[in-house]
Design an enzyme around this catalytic site. Structure first.
Site: not given
Length: 123
Positions: A7, A117
């Site tokens: 993660h 992004e």
């Protein structure tokens, strides 16, 4: 020896606002939550239901100021299958912070100012 991603963590000031943002903007859903008895923090893991990689949101009860993101040169990246629709949605959400048409990418800001992004899916 082999390492795999588990993660990425980011700290957030308003956990519910951040969870709602990530669900609306990127379709991420809560997969699990850690809440200690003393209530000093809450950790929420969000997933995309496609990969095993998770985004960990950490809320700290006693944190009283915006997080210092420095020059904000780090970011998470997401691939989307319908780039134009995603860009339209994010513009409607007013969270697009930078577009680079030459590279075919753009960035959105989350409620704490983290850059995310968005990339088109490659064929």
């Amino acid at each position: 020896m082999k390492f795999t991603f588990a993660h990425n963590n980011i700290n957030v000031r308003n956990l519910e606002t951040s969870i709602q943002f990530y669900e609306e903007a990127l379709g991420l859903k809560e997969t699990r939550r850690i809440t200690p008895e003393d209530g000093s923090f809450i950790i929420v893991y969000l997933g995309d239901n496609e990969t095993s990689h998770l985004l960990e949101l950490t809320w700290l009860r006693d944190w009283d100021r915006p997080y210092n993101l420095g020059d904000n040169e780090f970011h998470l990246a997401f691939v989307v299958d319908d780039f134009e629709s995603a860009l339209k949605k994010h513009k409607e959400m007013n969270c697009v912070c930078f577009e680079n048409p030459g590279m075919g990418i753009y960035f959105i800001n989350d409620p704490d100012g983290y850059w995310l992004e968005v990339l088109p899916k490659k064929h």
